[in-house]
Scaffold this motif. Sequence first.
Motif, PDB file in Angstrom:
ATOM      1  N   LEU A 165       4.773   4.618   2.296  1.00 34.39           N
ATOM      2  CA  LEU A 165       4.529   3.208   1.707  1.00 34.39           C
ATOM      3  C   LEU A 165       4.373   2.393   2.904  1.00 34.39           C
ATOM      4  O   LEU A 165       4.906   2.294   4.070  1.00 34.39           O
ATOM      5  N   VAL A 166       3.501   1.330   2.656  1.00 34.92           N
ATOM      6  CA  VAL A 166       3.318  -0.027   3.546  1.00 34.92           C
ATOM      7  C   VAL A 166       4.172  -1.272   2.963  1.00 34.92           C
ATOM      8  O   VAL A 166       3.792  -1.388   1.847  1.00 34.92           O
ATOM      9  N   LEU A 167       4.881  -1.645   3.686  1.00 32.94           N
ATOM     10  CA  LEU A 167       5.422  -2.978   3.059  1.00 32.94           C
ATOM     11  C   LEU A 167       5.255  -4.178   4.020  1.00 32.94           C
ATOM     12  O   LEU A 167       5.175  -4.045   5.431  1.00 32.94           O
ATOM     13  N   GLN A 168       5.160  -5.479   3.567  1.00 28.56           N
ATOM     14  CA  GLN A 168       4.862  -6.713   4.353  1.00 28.56           C
ATOM     15  C   GLN A 168       5.888  -7.925   3.896  1.00 28.56           C
ATOM     16  O   GLN A 168       6.449  -7.967   2.786  1.00 28.56           O
ATOM     17  N   ASN A 169       6.211  -8.565   4.934  1.00 27.41           N
ATOM     18  CA  ASN A 169       6.971  -9.862   4.787  1.00 27.41           C
ATOM     19  C   ASN A 169       6.423 -10.512   5.817  1.00 27.41           C
ATOM     20  O   ASN A 169       6.495 -10.551   6.986  1.00 27.41           O
ATOM     21  N   GLY A 170       5.583 -11.662   5.111  1.00 28.26           N
ATOM     22  CA  GLY A 170       4.668 -12.714   5.985  1.00 28.26           C
ATOM     23  C   GLY A 170       3.826 -11.844   6.803  1.00 28.26           C
ATOM     24  O   GLY A 170       3.056 -11.021   6.298  1.00 28.26           O
ATOM     25  N   ASP A 171       3.628 -11.915   8.125  1.00 29.63           N
ATOM     26  CA  ASP A 171       3.003 -11.281   8.984  1.00 29.63           C
ATOM     27  C   ASP A 171       3.564  -9.882   9.563  1.00 29.63           C
ATOM     28  O   ASP A 171       2.910  -9.067  10.189  1.00 29.63           O
ATOM     29  N   ALA A 172       4.613  -9.700   9.095  1.00 33.34           N
ATOM     30  CA  ALA A 172       5.614  -8.451   9.639  1.00 33.34           C
ATOM     31  C   ALA A 172       5.052  -7.320   8.561  1.00 33.34           C
ATOM     32  O   ALA A 172       5.229  -7.283   7.273  1.00 33.34           O
ATOM     33  N   ALA A 189       0.734  -1.291  -0.163  1.00 38.18           N
ATOM     34  CA  ALA A 189      -0.116  -0.032  -0.137  1.00 38.18           C
ATOM     35  C   ALA A 189       0.832   1.144   0.018  1.00 38.18           C
ATOM     36  O   ALA A 189       1.950   1.178   0.233  1.00 38.18           O
ATOM     37  N   GLY A 190       0.253   2.201  -0.220  1.00 41.39           N
ATOM     38  CA  GLY A 190       0.923   3.650  -0.130  1.00 41.39           C
ATOM     39  C   GLY A 190       1.131   4.399  -1.601  1.00 41.39           C
ATOM     40  O   GLY A 190       0.810   3.786  -2.466  1.00 41.39           O
ATOM     41  N   ASP A 191       1.689   5.478  -1.324  1.00 41.88           N
ATOM     42  CA  ASP A 191       2.148   6.297  -2.629  1.00 41.88           C
ATOM     43  C   ASP A 191       3.454   7.048  -2.213  1.00 41.88           C
ATOM     44  O   ASP A 191       3.538   7.906  -1.407  1.00 41.88           O
ATOM     45  N   GLN A 192       4.394   6.384  -2.911  1.00 44.97           N
ATOM     46  CA  GLN A 192       5.718   7.027  -2.678  1.00 44.97           C
ATOM     47  C   GLN A 192       5.969   8.439  -3.198  1.00 44.97           C
ATOM     48  O   GLN A 192       6.405   9.187  -2.359  1.00 44.97           O
ATOM     49  N   ALA A 193       5.097   9.001  -4.289  1.00 46.80           N
ATOM     50  CA  ALA A 193       5.208  10.415  -4.500  1.00 46.80           C
ATOM     51  C   ALA A 193       4.697  11.301  -3.169  1.00 46.80           C
ATOM     52  O   ALA A 193       4.981  12.408  -3.117  1.00 46.80           O
ATOM     53  N   GLN A 194       3.619  10.487  -2.337  1.00 45.30           N
ATOM     54  CA  GLN A 194       3.330  11.442  -1.149  1.00 45.30           C
ATOM     55  C   GLN A 194       4.160  10.895  -0.034  1.00 45.30           C
ATOM     56  O   GLN A 194       3.777  11.447   1.133  1.00 45.30           O
ATOM     57  N   ASN A 195       5.255  10.231  -0.146  1.00 45.80           N
ATOM     58  CA  ASN A 195       6.073   9.986   1.058  1.00 45.80           C
ATOM     59  C   ASN A 195       5.861   9.009   1.838  1.00 45.80           C
ATOM     60  O   ASN A 195       6.055   9.150   3.001  1.00 45.80           O
TER      61      ASN A 195
END
Length: 111
Positions: free
Chosen positions: A39-46, A31-37
């Motif tokens: 982001l949401v990142l996921q690795n498994g449940d983290a 999720a997120g928008d890098q242009a708006q500074n």
Amino acid sequence: MNLGRFSVSLTVKDIEVSKQFYQNLGFEIVAGDQAQNWLVLQNGDAKIGLFQGMFDQNIMTFNPTDIGPIHKKLDELGVDYSRQMGGEDYPKMAMFKDPDGNDILIDQHDT
């Protein structure tokens, strides 16, 4: 009291550098928008949020499906909120600090 899914919101200096770092660790953008500074990142449940220029410090984040009962309990405990937003009867977002000054965000995500 079930606070919901946990993630951490990180204050970053350079979102591109941080994004690359976490992608190298196996995280994927969800999720997120890098242009708006942000982001949401996921690795498994983290799950981590990267936020450039939005917060002064890192934030522990919990995403319940219903903040109402949590908010009532926090009120009973005498929690001093630093920020609240949303909702008719209760906010959809509430922020407060733990005894050591760490920010905690309870952020209801509508499903």
